[in-house]
Design a protein around this motif. Sequence first.
Motif, PDB file in Angstrom:
ATOM      1  N   ILE A  89     -21.448  26.554  81.480  1.00 29.84           N
ATOM      2  CA  ILE A  89     -21.850  25.327  80.310  1.00 29.84           C
ATOM      3  C   ILE A  89     -20.805  23.977  81.161  1.00 29.84           C
ATOM      4  CG2 ILE A  89     -20.831  24.748  78.140  1.00 29.84           C
ATOM      5  CD1 ILE A  89     -20.668  27.546  77.469  1.00 29.84           C
ATOM      6  N   GLY A  90     -21.637  23.120  81.146  1.00 30.04           N
ATOM      7  CA  GLY A  90     -20.935  21.909  81.776  1.00 30.04           C
ATOM      8  C   GLY A  90     -21.229  20.924  80.448  1.00 30.04           C
ATOM      9  N   LYS A  91     -21.258  19.501  81.009  1.00 31.89           N
ATOM     10  CA  LYS A  91     -21.897  18.464  79.904  1.00 31.89           C
ATOM     11  C   LYS A  91     -22.778  17.405  80.944  1.00 31.89           C
ATOM     12  CE  LYS A  91     -19.727  15.115  77.113  1.00 31.89           C
ATOM     13  NZ  LYS A  91     -18.664  14.446  76.301  1.00 31.89           N
ATOM     14  N   ALA A  92     -23.869  17.257  80.257  1.00 31.12           N
ATOM     15  CA  ALA A  92     -24.982  16.430  80.857  1.00 31.12           C
ATOM     16  C   ALA A  92     -24.262  15.026  80.641  1.00 31.12           C
ATOM     17  CB  ALA A  92     -26.350  16.504  79.996  1.00 31.12           C
ATOM     18  N   SER A  93     -24.470  14.115  81.614  1.00 32.06           N
ATOM     19  CA  SER A  93     -24.237  12.701  81.542  1.00 32.06           C
ATOM     20  C   SER A  93     -25.142  12.030  82.698  1.00 32.06           C
ATOM     21  CB  SER A  93     -22.681  12.630  81.875  1.00 32.06           C
ATOM     22  OG  SER A  93     -22.348  13.113  83.059  1.00 32.06           O
ATOM     23  N   HIS A  94     -25.089  10.687  82.461  1.00 29.62           N
ATOM     24  CA  HIS A  94     -25.666   9.771  83.384  1.00 29.62           C
ATOM     25  C   HIS A  94     -25.347   9.859  84.832  1.00 29.62           C
ATOM     26  CE1 HIS A  94     -27.618   6.258  84.961  1.00 29.62           C
ATOM     27  NE2 HIS A  94     -28.334   6.301  83.785  1.00 29.62           N
ATOM     28  N   SER A  95     -26.282  10.212  85.667  1.00 31.06           N
ATOM     29  CA  SER A  95     -25.728  10.376  86.944  1.00 31.06           C
ATOM     30  C   SER A  95     -25.418   9.005  87.773  1.00 31.06           C
ATOM     31  CB  SER A  95     -27.212  10.895  87.775  1.00 31.06           C
ATOM     32  OG  SER A  95     -27.965   9.881  88.136  1.00 31.06           O
ATOM     33  N   PHE A 102     -30.584  22.659  83.431  1.00 31.37           N
ATOM     34  CA  PHE A 102     -30.986  21.886  82.149  1.00 31.37           C
ATOM     35  C   PHE A 102     -30.031  20.756  82.513  1.00 31.37           C
ATOM     36  CE2 PHE A 102     -31.865  26.226  81.267  1.00 31.37           C
ATOM     37  CZ  PHE A 102     -33.061  26.330  81.000  1.00 31.37           C
ATOM     38  N   PRO A 103     -30.578  19.353  82.034  1.00 29.58           N
ATOM     39  CA  PRO A 103     -31.942  19.299  81.809  1.00 29.58           C
ATOM     40  C   PRO A 103     -32.672  19.240  83.007  1.00 29.58           C
ATOM     41  CG  PRO A 103     -30.845  17.202  81.715  1.00 29.58           C
ATOM     42  CD  PRO A 103     -29.735  18.290  81.991  1.00 29.58           C
ATOM     43  N   ASN A 104     -32.416  19.558  84.239  1.00 34.85           N
ATOM     44  CA  ASN A 104     -33.338  19.635  85.265  1.00 34.85           C
ATOM     45  C   ASN A 104     -33.918  18.160  85.395  1.00 34.85           C
ATOM     46  OD1 ASN A 104     -34.010  20.941  87.560  1.00 34.85           O
ATOM     47  ND2 ASN A 104     -36.146  21.471  86.579  1.00 34.85           N
ATOM     48  N   SER A 105     -33.163  17.159  85.762  1.00 34.84           N
ATOM     49  CA  SER A 105     -33.545  15.639  85.951  1.00 34.84           C
ATOM     50  C   SER A 105     -32.948  15.076  87.006  1.00 34.84           C
ATOM     51  CB  SER A 105     -33.473  14.872  84.468  1.00 34.84           C
ATOM     52  OG  SER A 105     -33.881  13.581  84.969  1.00 34.84           O
ATOM     53  N   GLU A 106     -33.614  14.271  87.907  1.00 39.44           N
ATOM     54  CA  GLU A 106     -32.927  13.690  88.942  1.00 39.44           C
ATOM     55  C   GLU A 106     -31.468  12.918  88.545  1.00 39.44           C
ATOM     56  OE1 GLU A 106     -36.112  13.692  88.215  1.00 39.44           O
ATOM     57  OE2 GLU A 106     -37.320  14.146  89.927  1.00 39.44           O
ATOM     58  N   ASN A 107     -31.770  12.331  87.324  1.00 35.65           N
ATOM     59  CA  ASN A 107     -30.743  11.143  87.030  1.00 35.65           C
ATOM     60  C   ASN A 107     -29.922  11.598  85.927  1.00 35.65           C
ATOM     61  OD1 ASN A 107     -32.771  11.166  85.101  1.00 35.65           O
ATOM     62  ND2 ASN A 107     -32.670   8.885  84.672  1.00 35.65           N
ATOM     63  N   VAL A 108     -29.477  13.032  85.949  1.00 36.80           N
ATOM     64  CA  VAL A 108     -28.709  13.544  84.912  1.00 36.80           C
ATOM     65  C   VAL A 108     -27.727  14.524  85.371  1.00 36.80           C
ATOM     66  CG1 VAL A 108     -28.441  14.877  82.624  1.00 36.80           C
ATOM     67  CG2 VAL A 108     -30.506  13.265  82.920  1.00 36.80           C
ATOM     68  N   VAL A 109     -26.441  14.485  85.380  1.00 35.33           N
ATOM     69  CA  VAL A 109     -25.679  15.588  85.705  1.00 35.33           C
ATOM     70  C   VAL A 109     -25.827  16.728  84.926  1.00 35.33           C
ATOM     71  CG1 VAL A 109     -23.260  16.209  85.874  1.00 35.33           C
ATOM     72  CG2 VAL A 109     -23.791  13.964  86.279  1.00 35.33           C
ATOM     73  N   PRO A 110     -26.331  17.734  85.766  1.00 35.50           N
ATOM     74  CA  PRO A 110     -26.691  19.211  84.940  1.00 35.50           C
ATOM     75  C   PRO A 110     -25.790  19.422  83.701  1.00 35.50           C
ATOM     76  CG  PRO A 110     -27.120  19.439  87.227  1.00 35.50           C
ATOM     77  CD  PRO A 110     -26.113  18.048  87.101  1.00 35.50           C
ATOM     78  N   GLY A 111     -26.020  19.725  82.941  1.00 36.02           N
ATOM     79  CA  GLY A 111     -25.075  20.181  81.526  1.00 36.02           C
ATOM     80  C   GLY A 111     -25.161  21.630  81.206  1.00 36.02           C
ATOM     81  N   ASP A 112     -26.185  22.339  81.672  1.00 33.01           N
ATOM     82  CA  ASP A 112     -26.103  23.714  81.497  1.00 33.01           C
ATOM     83  C   ASP A 112     -26.846  24.550  82.540  1.00 33.01           C
ATOM     84  OD1 ASP A 112     -25.234  24.668  78.476  1.00 33.01           O
ATOM     85  OD2 ASP A 112     -26.339  22.794  78.485  1.00 33.01           O
ATOM     86  N   VAL A 113     -26.636  25.808  82.887  1.00 34.89           N
ATOM     87  CA  VAL A 113     -27.179  26.444  84.113  1.00 34.89           C
ATOM     88  C   VAL A 113     -27.388  27.929  83.582  1.00 34.89           C
ATOM     89  CG1 VAL A 113     -27.101  27.332  86.355  1.00 34.89           C
ATOM     90  CG2 VAL A 113     -26.689  25.277  85.940  1.00 34.89           C
ATOM     91  N   GLN A 114     -28.490  28.383  83.528  1.00 36.75           N
ATOM     92  CA  GLN A 114     -28.541  29.949  83.404  1.00 36.75           C
ATOM     93  C   GLN A 114     -28.744  30.471  84.577  1.00 36.75           C
ATOM     94  OE1 GLN A 114     -28.323  31.389  80.246  1.00 36.75           O
ATOM     95  NE2 GLN A 114     -28.423  29.711  78.854  1.00 36.75           N
TER      96      GLN A 114
END
Length: 396
Positions: free
Chosen positions: A210-216, A259-271
């Motif tokens: 568990i992390g926190k998604a945010s703008h890269s 997740f969210p698996n996007s180039e411009n988002v700091v990953p918020g979750d990993v399974q």
Amino acid sequence: MSFPKVYVENIKKNLLHIGSINSGNIGYNRLAFSNEEKKANEWLEEQLKDLNLSVYKDSIGNVHGRLGSLDKPAIAFGSHLDTVKNGGLYDGALGVIIGLECLRVLKEHGYQGVPLELISFVGEEANPLGGTFGSRATAGLIKDGDVSDVELEKFDLNMSKIKEARKSDNAYLSFLELHIEQGSVLETTNNQIGIVTAIAGISRMHVHVIGKASHSGTTPMNARNDALVSAASIIQYVSERATKQNNDIVATVGKLEVFPNSENVVPGDVQLTIEVRGSDWHEMKEFEQRLTDWMNANHRVEIAVGVQKHPNTLSENVQKAIEKTCQNSKVNYHYMVSGANHDANSLTEITEAGMIFIPSKDGLSHHPDEYSSWEDIEVGANVMLQTILELSKKVN
């Protein structure tokens, strides 16, 4: 009965024929419960009938061919004809084809001993109903609720059919499986035959990091809570700790979802999934506890228990029969643990089970380039044949 011997020509012809029953362009594709697996088993049925053996397909699709009385316990042997996606020629199929050739040779030589039975188990490879499906059903290891009715219906199966496939505890005197090693121990130690002492257990942990998604672009490095960075730390720790273990434990993180698996988002979750294998369940659980304690202390995680398959020790009597055969044949052999699961593991529930390994080039398996030499195959086939005869002597 004159001294029988297996020659590789028929094995090669039949193995290549099975390889031609294939749905893909890369490697070999006879996936569990596919039309290709069914066609391969239908071909096997015809081969067994041509030998005038007693042949039947059970309620879930396992193929059985018997030489001798149906009313007495048999020495059984076999493996599976399904493959992983883009798999190799030898995995599973070699054990069935060699078993077929052993029956043919023994019948031609007038074998009159205890009944012998070849089994081709369905669904050994990973599939929606669980790996080693056919052998687990044979051994009565699939219980109500283990598999959803919805999944079973997709393959025209139900619990009644599964229970009907279960063999009694006195159906078989022993079970023997020949298989490629799928590793490099025999090649490294320059041995022709592996005598398997145990099949490693498998334990999986599903870890939610568990992390926190945010703008890269707008989140400073020192203000980030990057779940993927935490996951990378966990993966490295798993590998390092397993390497330092003074036992046969191996640990792998082979599945990762970001997740969210996007180039411009700091990953918020990993399974991710941690898989641990070893021959000692207590050691495996101790190792997992060390991983769990470290993850909880250093990262924010939620951990769920996944697949739990205990290690199984194989029959000492069958091991000794293989060893005696190797000694009599002047074949180099090596006692070893199987890190992969096999149908023989299931059969330990109802009979004495053993395994014969032959070398795999470069330890490669589950890959189109999987390879075992025809010379090694012929040696393995004759060790298999003579071990069957050695086991039959112990009964007569």
